[in-house]
Structure formats: C-alpha cells, structure tokens
Design a protein around this motif. Structure first.
Motif, PDB file in Angstrom:
ATOM      1  N   VAL A   1       0.710  -1.118  -0.024  1.00 14.88           N
ATOM      2  CA  VAL A   1       0.167  -0.099   0.095  1.00 14.88           C
ATOM      3  C   VAL A   1       0.819   1.122   0.033  1.00 14.88           C
ATOM      4  N   PRO A   2       1.921   1.526   0.859  1.00 15.97           N
ATOM      5  CA  PRO A   2       2.728   2.722   0.872  1.00 15.97           C
ATOM      6  C   PRO A   2       3.422   2.888  -0.449  1.00 15.97           C
ATOM      7  N   ASN A   3       3.686   1.932  -0.941  1.00 17.66           N
ATOM      8  CA  ASN A   3       4.738   1.859  -2.439  1.00 17.66           C
ATOM      9  C   ASN A   3       3.549   2.438  -3.405  1.00 17.66           C
ATOM     10  N   MET A   4       2.505   1.843  -3.406  1.00 15.75           N
ATOM     11  CA  MET A   4       1.483   2.372  -4.425  1.00 15.75           C
ATOM     12  C   MET A   4       1.172   3.486  -4.249  1.00 15.75           C
ATOM     13  N   VAL A   5       1.069   4.068  -3.070  1.00 18.75           N
ATOM     14  CA  VAL A   5       0.637   5.662  -2.826  1.00 18.75           C
ATOM     15  C   VAL A   5       2.002   6.498  -3.415  1.00 18.75           C
ATOM     16  N   THR A   6       3.160   6.016  -3.163  1.00 18.29           N
ATOM     17  CA  THR A   6       4.350   6.631  -3.893  1.00 18.29           C
ATOM     18  C   THR A   6       4.378   6.642  -5.341  1.00 18.29           C
ATOM     19  N   LEU A   7       3.974   5.468  -5.803  1.00 18.97           N
ATOM     20  CA  LEU A   7       4.008   5.307  -7.356  1.00 18.97           C
ATOM     21  C   LEU A   7       2.796   6.371  -7.797  1.00 18.97           C
ATOM     22  N   LEU A   8       1.748   6.595  -7.076  1.00 22.55           N
ATOM     23  CA  LEU A   8       0.775   7.602  -7.677  1.00 22.55           C
ATOM     24  C   LEU A   8       1.194   8.806  -7.408  1.00 22.55           C
ATOM     25  N   ALA A   9       2.134   9.076  -6.548  1.00 17.24           N
ATOM     26  CA  ALA A   9       2.464  10.605  -6.485  1.00 17.24           C
ATOM     27  C   ALA A   9       3.575  10.627  -7.708  1.00 17.24           C
ATOM     28  N   LEU A  10       4.360   9.546  -8.053  1.00 15.07           N
ATOM     29  CA  LEU A  10       5.183   9.739  -9.011  1.00 15.07           C
ATOM     30  C   LEU A  10       4.403   9.970 -10.412  1.00 15.07           C
ATOM     31  N   CYS A  11       3.306   9.276 -10.455  1.00 19.90           N
ATOM     32  CA  CYS A  11       2.409   9.585 -11.826  1.00 19.90           C
ATOM     33  C   CYS A  11       2.039  10.887 -11.854  1.00 19.90           C
ATOM     34  N   ALA A  12       1.354  11.488 -10.808  1.00 22.13           N
ATOM     35  CA  ALA A  12       1.058  12.843 -10.520  1.00 22.13           C
ATOM     36  C   ALA A  12       2.115  13.895 -11.197  1.00 22.13           C
ATOM     37  N   GLY A  13       3.337  13.550 -10.822  1.00 21.78           N
ATOM     38  CA  GLY A  13       4.500  14.527 -10.980  1.00 21.78           C
ATOM     39  C   GLY A  13       4.814  14.472 -12.569  1.00 21.78           C
ATOM     40  N   LEU A  14       4.810  13.209 -12.950  1.00 21.64           N
ATOM     41  CA  LEU A  14       5.027  13.160 -14.392  1.00 21.64           C
ATOM     42  C   LEU A  14       3.744  13.650 -15.223  1.00 21.64           C
ATOM     43  N   THR A  15       2.721  13.602 -14.796  1.00 21.29           N
ATOM     44  CA  THR A  15       1.483  14.125 -15.507  1.00 21.29           C
ATOM     45  C   THR A  15       1.787  15.817 -15.466  1.00 21.29           C
TER      46      THR A  15
END
Length: 299
Positions: free
Chosen positions: A31-45
C-alpha cells in the motif's frame, strides 16, 4: 521439459532441480509503495500538462503529489510496513516530483525566454533537490538528534521547496501581468529557493505535529485547517501565494527559535548553521597478543 532461461541453482543434487516457492507478500507492504507510485504519476503528468500550457492543472498535480508524499510515510508507519525499498522509492519519486517537474513547469512558463540561462536555473533546482534528498537519506543513519531538535529540518524540504518555487506562476494566475522582467526575476528567484534547499538553515518540521496535540489547541487547529482548505478551494492561487510568502517568512523565525532552544538546553544539537566537527574520541591503547599497545588512531 527444458527452460529457455533456467534459474540459477547452485544446490542441485543428483541432477534434479529444486525450485524455491514463491514468497507471499502481505498486501499492507504494497500500500505505501502504491501511494508513492501514484505520487510519481502525478509529477510526470504535471510535466505533460505544463507542456500543454495547462499550468493550473500542472500545479494541482504537484500539490496532489505533495499530499501523497506526506501520506505514504504515515501509512507505512501505521501499517508497520516500512522498508528500505520504500524509502529509496520515495526519494526517487521526490526527485522527479519536486525537483524535475517544477523546473519543467517554470521553464515552459517563463524561463524559456532566457534560453540557456533559464535552463541552467532548472538544472540548479533539480540538482539542489537531489543533493538535499541524498543528505537527508544519509542523516537517517546518523546518531539521533536531541529531543528539542526533532521539530526542525536542515534546509527547506523538497515538497515545500517545490511549492514555493512555483510562486511566480501563482502571482500571474492572480492577475499580475507578465512583464519583460518576469523571466529574469523567476530565474534568480528559483536559484534562491534552490540555495535554501541545500543550505543548513533550520526550518520548522511538521512531522511531529500529527502525534500529540494539546487539548486546548484541538479546536483552533481544526478551525484553521478547515479555513485553509476553504480558502484553497475558493481562492487557490491567492492562498498558495500567501502560504508561500508566510513559509519564507518563518525561516528567520525558525533560526531564532533553534538558537534559543540550543541555549536553553546547553546543547548545540549539531547546529546546522555553525557546525564544527567534533574531535575524534580518545581511546585507550589496546593490548595486542605481543603485549604492545595498538598505536592506530581511530578513523
């Protein structure tokens, strides 16, 4: 049956391969790693939105990534799923979200007018972010700071630095016109933010505020949080601009507060402003087998 890519098995016996069982990983670790990856997707977007000149949505994506960055660590501690892998993943995501993405947004916004000089400012911001994150990761292995120093960061943290660096865009979205000196002003401004990120100036930390709150402050804090988000949704750019200015104004206050606490406790606490390396501790000579003292000095 033959395998195209057979696994490496140094413990084969009698020519028979023994395959290890797949380990099952608890979902709470993911779960925490998925949240981090979601944040990374937001930065790339956010970078894509900036290239399309949709600066409002790009800033919203960076703010969303900052919120997720605050949540992933707390979720990991709450679920007891902290790991070295998660810490490294979080640092890499922070570099992209708060070092690369804000620089690209600012470059598309105004710094492209300065050509190479504007790009140099973007590089300085990105390098300052990665150096600040590297220093933070190294400090995790350092001895624990005094209790009174737990409420301070060394330098401006990456998420706060990214949001503060976007101040020129907030001002234009408020209604301040884009003039001839906008690019030059923005260039030197983000260089100053980069300096604050890699500096050793103490800044206030909010990591400990979510653990314990005085009873008489519960209602004021709740009202302040509700008021902030009400203003943020009603007047987003004015609120972000004022919040950035207030944060910059708290840095001198943090320095004064840090020095005051240091004097009260009689402990410099590895003063970020004036840190001098402590002399190596003296140790008694170690008797060797021959009965001669060890003359080596500690590293």
């Amino acid at each position: 049956m033959t395998f195209l890519f057979p696994p490496f098995e140094p413990d084969r016996k009698n020519g028979r391969r023994r395959f290890s069982r797949l380990r099952r990983i608890p979902v709470r670790l993911l779960v925490p790693n998925m949240v981090t990856l979601l944040a990374l997707c937001a930065g790339l977007t956010a970078m894509r939105l900036a290239i399309e000149h949709r600066f409002e949505l790009a800033i919203a994506a960076i703010a969303f990534a900052a919120v997720l960055d605050m949540l992933d660590g707390r979720i990991a501690r709450l679920l007891k799923s902290t790991s070295r892998f998660g810490a490294e993943l979080d640092s890499l995501a922070d570099f992209v979200n708060f070092g690369v993405a804000p620089g690209i947004i600012l470059y598309v916004f105004a710094l492209d007018e300065l050509k190479s000089l504007g790009w140099i400012a973007v590089l300085i911001l990105a390098l300052a972010t990665v150096l600040r994150l590297a220093r933070f990761n190294v400090s995790l292995d350092a001895p624990n700071k005094p209790a009174w120093a737990q409420g301070f960061f060394v330098g401006v943290p990456a998420p706060a630095g990214a949001m503060v660096a976007l101040l020129p865009i907030y001002l234009e979205l408020i209604g301040i016109p884009h003039f001839d000196g906008t690019a030059v002003t923005s260039c030197f401004y983000i260089m100053g933010v980069a300096f604050l990120m890699v500096s050793r100036l103490p800044t206030f930390s909010l990591k400990k505020t979510g653990e314990r709150v005085r009873r008489d402050l519960v209602l004021p804090i709740m009202l302040a949080v509700v008021l902030f988000f009400a203003l943020l949704f009603s007047y987003p750019w004015t609120t972000l601009a004022v919040a950035s200015a207030i944060y910059l104004a708290t840095i001198p206050m943090a320095i004064i507060r840090y020095r005051t606490l240091a004097r009260q406790h009689g402990d410099p606490g590895n003063d970020p402003i004036d840190e001098t390396p402590a002399p190596p501790p003296e140790r008694e000579p170690i008797e060797l087998a021959e009965g001669k003292p060890d003359e080596k000095t500690p590293d």
